[in-house]
Write a protein that holds these residues in place. Sequence first.
Motif, PDB file in Angstrom:
ATOM      1  N   LEU A 138       2.930 -22.080  -8.644  1.00 15.95           N
ATOM      2  CA  LEU A 138       3.856 -23.205  -8.505  1.00 15.95           C
ATOM      3  C   LEU A 138       3.825 -23.771  -7.088  1.00 15.95           C
ATOM      4  O   LEU A 138       3.863 -24.989  -6.903  1.00 15.95           O
ATOM      5  N   ALA A 139       3.760 -22.889  -6.096  1.00 18.33           N
ATOM      6  CA  ALA A 139       3.752 -23.363  -4.711  1.00 18.33           C
ATOM      7  C   ALA A 139       2.459 -24.101  -4.383  1.00 18.33           C
ATOM      8  O   ALA A 139       2.473 -25.095  -3.656  1.00 18.33           O
ATOM      9  N   ARG A 140       1.337 -23.614  -4.899  1.00 11.47           N
ATOM     10  CA  ARG A 140       0.063 -24.303  -4.643  1.00 11.47           C
ATOM     11  C   ARG A 140      -0.025 -25.613  -5.414  1.00 11.47           C
ATOM     12  O   ARG A 140      -0.591 -26.593  -4.930  1.00 11.47           O
ATOM     13  N   GLY A 141       0.534 -25.630  -6.613  1.00  8.23           N
ATOM     14  CA  GLY A 141       0.471 -26.844  -7.417  1.00  8.23           C
ATOM     15  C   GLY A 141       1.402 -27.936  -6.931  1.00  8.23           C
ATOM     16  O   GLY A 141       1.082 -29.129  -7.017  1.00  8.23           O
ATOM     17  N   PHE A 142       2.573 -27.541  -6.405  1.00  8.56           N
ATOM     18  CA  PHE A 142       3.570 -28.513  -5.963  1.00  8.56           C
ATOM     19  C   PHE A 142       4.082 -28.114  -4.575  1.00  8.56           C
ATOM     20  O   PHE A 142       5.218 -27.654  -4.422  1.00  8.56           O
ATOM     21  N   PRO A 143       3.245 -28.253  -3.550  1.00 12.75           N
ATOM     22  CA  PRO A 143       3.613 -27.763  -2.213  1.00 12.75           C
ATOM     23  C   PRO A 143       4.792 -28.493  -1.589  1.00 12.75           C
ATOM     24  O   PRO A 143       5.420 -27.966  -0.676  1.00 12.75           O
ATOM     25  N   ARG A 144       5.106 -29.688  -2.062  1.00 13.26           N
ATOM     26  CA  ARG A 144       6.200 -30.459  -1.474  1.00 13.26           C
ATOM     27  C   ARG A 144       7.529 -30.241  -2.188  1.00 13.26           C
ATOM     28  O   ARG A 144       8.526 -30.871  -1.826  1.00 13.26           O
ATOM     29  N   VAL A 145       7.551 -29.406  -3.200  1.00 14.26           N
ATOM     30  CA  VAL A 145       8.809 -29.102  -3.891  1.00 14.26           C
ATOM     31  C   VAL A 145       9.447 -27.901  -3.196  1.00 14.26           C
ATOM     32  O   VAL A 145       8.889 -26.801  -3.232  1.00 14.26           O
ATOM     33  N   PRO A 146      10.604 -28.076  -2.562  1.00 13.47           N
ATOM     34  CA  PRO A 146      11.162 -26.991  -1.731  1.00 13.47           C
ATOM     35  C   PRO A 146      11.401 -25.698  -2.490  1.00 13.47           C
ATOM     36  O   PRO A 146      11.156 -24.612  -1.961  1.00 13.47           O
ATOM     37  N   VAL A 147      11.866 -25.791  -3.726  1.00 11.81           N
ATOM     38  CA  VAL A 147      12.229 -24.575  -4.437  1.00 11.81           C
ATOM     39  C   VAL A 147      11.012 -23.714  -4.735  1.00 11.81           C
ATOM     40  O   VAL A 147      11.090 -22.479  -4.710  1.00 11.81           O
ATOM     41  N   PHE A 148       9.865 -24.317  -4.978  1.00 13.41           N
ATOM     42  CA  PHE A 148       8.673 -23.545  -5.299  1.00 13.41           C
ATOM     43  C   PHE A 148       8.090 -22.875  -4.048  1.00 13.41           C
ATOM     44  O   PHE A 148       7.647 -21.726  -4.098  1.00 13.41           O
ATOM     45  N   ALA A 149       8.081 -23.591  -2.929  1.00 14.75           N
ATOM     46  CA  ALA A 149       7.604 -22.989  -1.680  1.00 14.75           C
ATOM     47  C   ALA A 149       8.512 -21.832  -1.260  1.00 14.75           C
ATOM     48  O   ALA A 149       8.037 -20.764  -0.855  1.00 14.75           O
ATOM     49  N   ALA A 150       9.825 -22.037  -1.371  1.00 15.68           N
ATOM     50  CA  ALA A 150      10.765 -20.970  -1.015  1.00 15.68           C
ATOM     51  C   ALA A 150      10.662 -19.804  -1.986  1.00 15.68           C
ATOM     52  O   ALA A 150      10.804 -18.640  -1.587  1.00 15.68           O
ATOM     53  N   PHE A 151      10.410 -20.092  -3.244  1.00 14.18           N
ATOM     54  CA  PHE A 151      10.280 -19.041  -4.250  1.00 14.18           C
ATOM     55  C   PHE A 151       9.118 -18.124  -3.907  1.00 14.18           C
ATOM     56  O   PHE A 151       9.240 -16.892  -3.947  1.00 14.18           O
ATOM     57  N   ARG A 152       7.974 -18.693  -3.544  1.00  9.58           N
ATOM     58  CA  ARG A 152       6.818 -17.865  -3.181  1.00  9.58           C
ATOM     59  C   ARG A 152       7.126 -17.008  -1.956  1.00  9.58           C
ATOM     60  O   ARG A 152       6.832 -15.804  -1.937  1.00  9.58           O
ATOM     61  N   GLU A 153       7.732 -17.605  -0.950  1.00 16.60           N
ATOM     62  CA  GLU A 153       8.044 -16.860   0.268  1.00 16.60           C
ATOM     63  C   GLU A 153       9.020 -15.723  -0.012  1.00 16.60           C
ATOM     64  O   GLU A 153       8.836 -14.588   0.456  1.00 16.60           O
ATOM     65  N   GLN A 154      10.055 -16.003  -0.790  1.00 14.79           N
ATOM     66  CA  GLN A 154      11.062 -14.992  -1.060  1.00 14.79           C
ATOM     67  C   GLN A 154      10.548 -13.904  -1.998  1.00 14.79           C
ATOM     68  O   GLN A 154      10.955 -12.737  -1.886  1.00 14.79           O
ATOM     69  N   VAL A 155       9.686 -14.253  -2.924  1.00 11.73           N
ATOM     70  CA  VAL A 155       9.134 -13.240  -3.824  1.00 11.73           C
ATOM     71  C   VAL A 155       8.337 -12.216  -3.030  1.00 11.73           C
ATOM     72  O   VAL A 155       8.464 -11.001  -3.258  1.00 11.73           O
ATOM     73  N   HIS A 156       7.531 -12.662  -2.079  1.00 11.87           N
ATOM     74  CA  HIS A 156       6.764 -11.725  -1.254  1.00 11.87           C
ATOM     75  C   HIS A 156       7.699 -10.786  -0.491  1.00 11.87           C
ATOM     76  O   HIS A 156       7.457  -9.576  -0.409  1.00 11.87           O
ATOM     77  N   ARG A 157       8.764 -11.326   0.060  1.00 12.99           N
ATOM     78  CA  ARG A 157       9.678 -10.523   0.871  1.00 12.99           C
ATOM     79  C   ARG A 157      10.542  -9.598   0.014  1.00 12.99           C
ATOM     80  O   ARG A 157      10.672  -8.410   0.296  1.00 12.99           O
ATOM     81  N   LEU A 158      11.098 -10.136  -1.057  1.00  9.61           N
ATOM     82  CA  LEU A 158      12.042  -9.369  -1.871  1.00  9.61           C
ATOM     83  C   LEU A 158      11.356  -8.289  -2.696  1.00  9.61           C
ATOM     84  O   LEU A 158      11.944  -7.227  -2.936  1.00  9.61           O
ATOM     85  N   THR A 159      10.122  -8.535  -3.145  1.00  6.60           N
ATOM     86  CA  THR A 159       9.431  -7.493  -3.897  1.00  6.60           C
ATOM     87  C   THR A 159       9.144  -6.281  -3.021  1.00  6.60           C
ATOM     88  O   THR A 159       9.226  -5.132  -3.475  1.00  6.60           O
ATOM     89  N   GLU A 160       8.819  -6.525  -1.738  1.00 13.39           N
ATOM     90  CA  GLU A 160       8.599  -5.401  -0.826  1.00 13.39           C
ATOM     91  C   GLU A 160       9.899  -4.630  -0.594  1.00 13.39           C
ATOM     92  O   GLU A 160       9.904  -3.396  -0.556  1.00 13.39           O
ATOM     93  N   MET A 161      10.990  -5.340  -0.439  1.00  8.26           N
ATOM     94  CA  MET A 161      12.276  -4.670  -0.244  1.00  8.26           C
ATOM     95  C   MET A 161      12.681  -3.892  -1.498  1.00  8.26           C
ATOM     96  O   MET A 161      13.217  -2.784  -1.403  1.00  8.26           O
ATOM     97  N   ALA A 162      12.436  -4.462  -2.660  1.00  5.79           N
ATOM     98  CA  ALA A 162      12.772  -3.761  -3.904  1.00  5.79           C
ATOM     99  C   ALA A 162      11.947  -2.484  -4.042  1.00  5.79           C
ATOM    100  O   ALA A 162      12.459  -1.440  -4.476  1.00  5.79           O
TER     101      ALA A 162
END
Length: 312
Positions: A205-229
């Motif tokens: 989603l982030a690569r397909g729609f780089p200008r959509v804030p929710v998708f860029a933030a989703f990718r960033e947060q998934v990387h961070r939150l999965t490590e914390m989980a």
Amino acid sequence: MLTALILLVLGGLTAAMAPRILARSSWPDREPVLALWVWQCVVVAVLLCAVLAMALAGSAAWNSVREHLFAPAPSRVVEAYSLRPDGQLWAAAVAVLLACGGLWSAWMLLGEVRTSRARRRRRRDGLLSRSPRLPGEGPSSGDRLVIVEDDRPDAWLLSGPPEQLVISTGALRRLKGRQLDAVLAHEQGHARARHDWLLHCSGALARGFPRVPVFAAFREQVHRLTEMAADDAASRRFGRLTTALALVGLNEDRGVFGPCPGQAHVPVRVHRLLAPAGRMSVPRRLHTTAVAALVPAVPLLVAFAPGLTALR
């Protein structure tokens, strides 16, 4: 077409505002699993807005789509949506644009999966060359744990099937006792929660729609939150201090604890393990889970409201 416009506005507001609201919240670091659930619900709501708006716009543009979509519905339900021919060209443009967006998303996800498979194949071939089989031994693909000769401390999960835990001899020399168990439990936490698929979807989603804030933030947060989980999964079995020491042992030679860390999230994870903030209460966690589950229901309610009102 009014309902389709409302859905588009709702999707745009959600995509723009949700990352800001979640970024200002302090609880996601305390509850990474719950935060991942909330992010998924927000993204699903945005995608639902687009899909439902596409369906309604297509119904306004083409009679064939309208007949299939509203086939079992009474005539007063169709009238409630005001699908008049005067907006046909505009509706057709919206429907085609949204359909192209859906196809582009599917293509990006397919590319993400293909790239991941190619990368995994290369890593498996590299493992075979670094850890060759002796005469009489079976194929390495069946091993759950693979040890490779490398002075650099490292450990990672090679997703499958079959899944393999890979650890270097440098990590074996540096990690003491239960620290090694904590590292393995961390990687097993990734495997059990299927974090690889979350990473694939968020990346597509982030690569397909780089200008959509929710998708860029989703990718960033998934990387961070999965490590914390995964850190939490390991610390529940082997303790926070042991998990933090294992994390330091694996990363202290990589410059992540200096003044200009290469991976800024690693010190944050260590600090979080050593000085944990209090978890949310059970009622609040249940409340947040329920509210997040209702977020994707809002586009459905908006889409079906005119028809349900007409049936009253």
